[in-house]
Design an enzyme around this catalytic site. Sequence first.
Site, short mmCIF file in Angstrom:
data_model
loop_
_atom_site.label_atom_id
_atom_site.label_comp_id
_atom_site.label_asym_id
_atom_site.label_seq_id
_atom_site.Cartn_x
_atom_site.Cartn_y
_atom_site.Cartn_z
N GLU A 175 0.83 -1.20 0.00
CA GLU A 175 0.00 0.00 0.00
C GLU A 175 0.87 1.26 0.00
O GLU A 175 1.83 1.34 0.77
CB GLU A 175 -0.91 0.02 1.23
CG GLU A 175 -1.95 1.12 1.17
CD GLU A 175 -2.87 1.15 2.40
OE1 GLU A 175 -4.06 1.37 2.23
OE2 GLU A 175 -2.35 0.93 3.51
N ALA A 309 1.72 -0.37 10.82
CA ALA A 309 1.19 -1.69 10.48
C ALA A 309 0.54 -1.60 9.11
O ALA A 309 0.33 -0.51 8.57
CB ALA A 309 0.18 -2.16 11.53
N ASN A 312 -2.99 -6.05 5.37
CA ASN A 312 -3.14 -7.09 4.36
C ASN A 312 -4.18 -8.11 4.83
O ASN A 312 -4.15 -8.57 5.96
CB ASN A 312 -1.81 -7.81 4.13
CG ASN A 312 -0.65 -6.87 4.03
OD1 ASN A 312 -0.58 -6.04 3.14
ND2 ASN A 312 0.28 -6.97 4.98
N GLU A 345 -6.08 -2.24 12.69
CA GLU A 345 -5.86 -3.13 11.55
C GLU A 345 -6.97 -4.18 11.43
O GLU A 345 -7.37 -4.53 10.31
CB GLU A 345 -4.49 -3.81 11.67
CG GLU A 345 -3.32 -2.85 11.77
CD GLU A 345 -3.30 -1.80 10.66
OE1 GLU A 345 -3.71 -2.12 9.53
OE2 GLU A 345 -2.90 -0.65 10.94
#
Length: 929
Positions: A175, A309, A312, A345
């Site tokens: 990203e 972080a 994914n 996350e």
Amino acid sequence: MFWVRFLVLALLSLAGVTQTSSSPTQASEPPTEEKPPLNTGSLSFPWRRLRLPEYIVPLHYHLLLHPNLTMLSYSGTVRIELQVQNNTNWVVLHSKGLRITTATVLDQNLVLPVLHNPTHEQVAIFSPRVLTGGQKYFLFLEFGADLGEGFYGFYRSTYRTSTGEIRTLASTHFEPTSARMAFPCFDEPSFKANYSISIRRSRAHTALSNMPVQTVVLDDGLMEDRFAVSVRMSSYLVAFIVCDFSSVSATTASGVKVSVYAAPEKWQQTHYALKAAVKLLEFYEKYFNISYPLPKQDLVAIPDFQSGAMENWGLITFRETSLLYDPTTSSASDRLWVTKVIAHELAHQVRVSQVWWNDIWLNEGFATYMEYISVDATYPKLRVEDYLLDTCFAAIGRDSLNSSHPISSVAESPTQIKEMFDTVSYNKGACVLHMLRHYLTDQVFQIGIMRYLRRYSYSNARNQDLWDSLANTCSEEEFTSGGHCYSNSQAAKNYLYAGEHLDLTTMMNTWTLQTGVPLVTVARQGSRLLLKQERFLRTTHPSDPAWPSLQQGYLWHIPLTYRTDTSTSIHRHLMTTLTDSVEVGEEVGWVKVNVDMAGYYLVHYDGTGWDDLIQLLKNNHTALSFMDRTHLIHNAFQLTTAGRLSLDKALDLIGYLRSESHTVPLLQGLAYLEAFYRMVERMDIPDVTQNLSTYILWYFRGVIDRQTWSDKGSVSERRLRSELLSLACHLGDLPCLEQAQRSFTHWLDSNSTLSLPADVTETVYSVGAQEDSGWASLLHIYTLSLSETHKHKILSALASSRDTNKLHRLLELGLEGEVIRTQDLDSLIVMVARNPRGHHLAWSYVQKYWSTLVDKFQLGSFSIRNIIIGTTGQFFSTEELTEVRVFFESIHEQASQLRVTQVAMDNIQKNILWMQRNLGTLRIIINTQ
């Protein structure tokens, strides 16, 4: 004619070549009969835009990778199933730094020409036979590359064992635009596809990816891990790791296997993260009423990692300080940080992606806000709500500069896209959602979010899609079908602003599509409260000639809340015009607007409004909540910076703090006084520095003396202790210095086996680092420590040294990247810059090694922005402003791509104005105490 010319030339060059068919079921094998590549000499790159054409859509990637951790390189193949929308001879996709050796469309058995456009990070593959609209094809590519040296793409990382052995692993970070650095792909968020990933490795390593794995042994003894077909996802969410890590695992109530991975000797630091991850994942499943879509969830601590972080899907990667928790060296704030990052996350894992990066706030603002909702529900003792105000204060600090930008902004190039990952997208996005939740009520907000996630999971969404899901826009059919939807009449009953027309899109567009934060000025006129809104700017005053143009066109729909002394009720009013008024009654003594700072706006009280509130705090401060008290302190000092409120008035407001017992307003008031001290300390104004130090220590003497050098108390109490003792020692408080020095001496005498209280460790180290022997000992211990959190505390102490030679050595070590990891270099530079002996040294270092820093971190990255803001933010003079401007002009080609350069200039201008407006007043006030 453009396309016809290419086709004719290519077909002429292929005269006599027989076309054969190759089965698309061979996932990763090249054509059986090799053909010479087509001549590219007559072909020109067919696409001129940064964004890819939409006439070809990827459906499924079959990706095989074989990394070599000895040679630090890898080879790979990818077979991409494509849906062609329109007739074309070209496939245009992304590739950066890859050596593509073979390209073919599998039904042609021809090695096709590959054209490169490095400026746009694109490749184009020419097919002599037309790819027909409405048909599917398989594009096969062979490629190779070196494992990257930075933090993007498929890159190498290392860690040192306790015996000194260096071990290597390979990990990914894609990203926003770096999947193209690992394999050729359609690297834009709207191109969602399924992924079948296979990785070849040695028996000594483990391979991880987004999905569960099955492993086979190949004839050559290598292992091939074949991961299950993924859900549809954007390329930036793909991840894979090859490492030798150890893990701990547990299972959620719904059967999801959660595992936390780290370097083997850090295995003991993974247990808190595992417990937190399971607890938070179960919360999200219940809150969103959506089952987690994957059978497993891995969390991995990567030794070299630039950001905090990365979410994914199914394989979240973390910086070690954001995942690992060592009870012996981690403080209360460290524990809260780890919990919040995990919560952030995991909130991403219920997946809706933005159509394009201009709306990244839909992801990041949402996840930031969900940190507070989820941690408050699962770990109430952490009192995470105490920190939401800080999040909004940080957003206002950025948003009150001319150089701010709307939450939803244009971003096209990779550099512009990276810059979107900033305080506005994260913090302001979260605070606007917090305001919206209070406006709609918790229940309506939660139901609307459920509906949004159900409707757009596995797909892409825009701002409008969220507003439609939260407002009463469902059809009668949707409502009667029993989905998460509510009718117009139901919605009207739920909104707190009853009787007011709800146009959520119009309202929220004022918060997401225009720049800045509003200031609401409040004045009493008889029984009415007169209201006026404007854009709040800290670098421009209403008397400035530029003021009218900077205010033109700005209007927010503001959900106002207020309290008075005549009622415990919270009153509400939706302000949709530049001026407005509300009835409060003649008998009202004081009014506090923006209750608990539920709204994203500042408030200025005209007339006697501030005096009334100052008197209230002196007489009975608990009549207001701790959040209201904190909000008043923040607003007063922000208005002082903008030249709208006198400094003596703001200092009068915090006069009550000697009676304050809540940590949050105490910390807020302390933070402003500390900021003033560090300003004058850096500017080397001895009389003000000494008198302000004496003033602060006198003012907070009682609360300082109540602190113990321990880890006892709540998270908030421990945070207060940590910051208060750190400042006291920095100000030269003798009892503080003596205690810190005793603790440091005992710690060294024990060969660093004695465990210091985690909350005061950094303070103790900082005092010890002022002596040559102490500094040398800390640097040695830094090289041996296995806890990155502990190392960060040591590094901060080392950077506090008053010896510029030592600071210079630290910067050299950071640039080398061996003793001090490159991932910590940006933090180190900022640490040195905050040292009054180091701020010019740090800035000189940035200028000298600018090209090296950009090579290490990439233009537009958080690290580059942190370096620029962290160093220039220490400047307070017109001479320094000129120096910074001249440097930015010298790197014009790069600086012109960055919004952060203007932010830096605005910050310096703000500092200059503060000194001009307030230094004289500050000198008078502290001299008379």
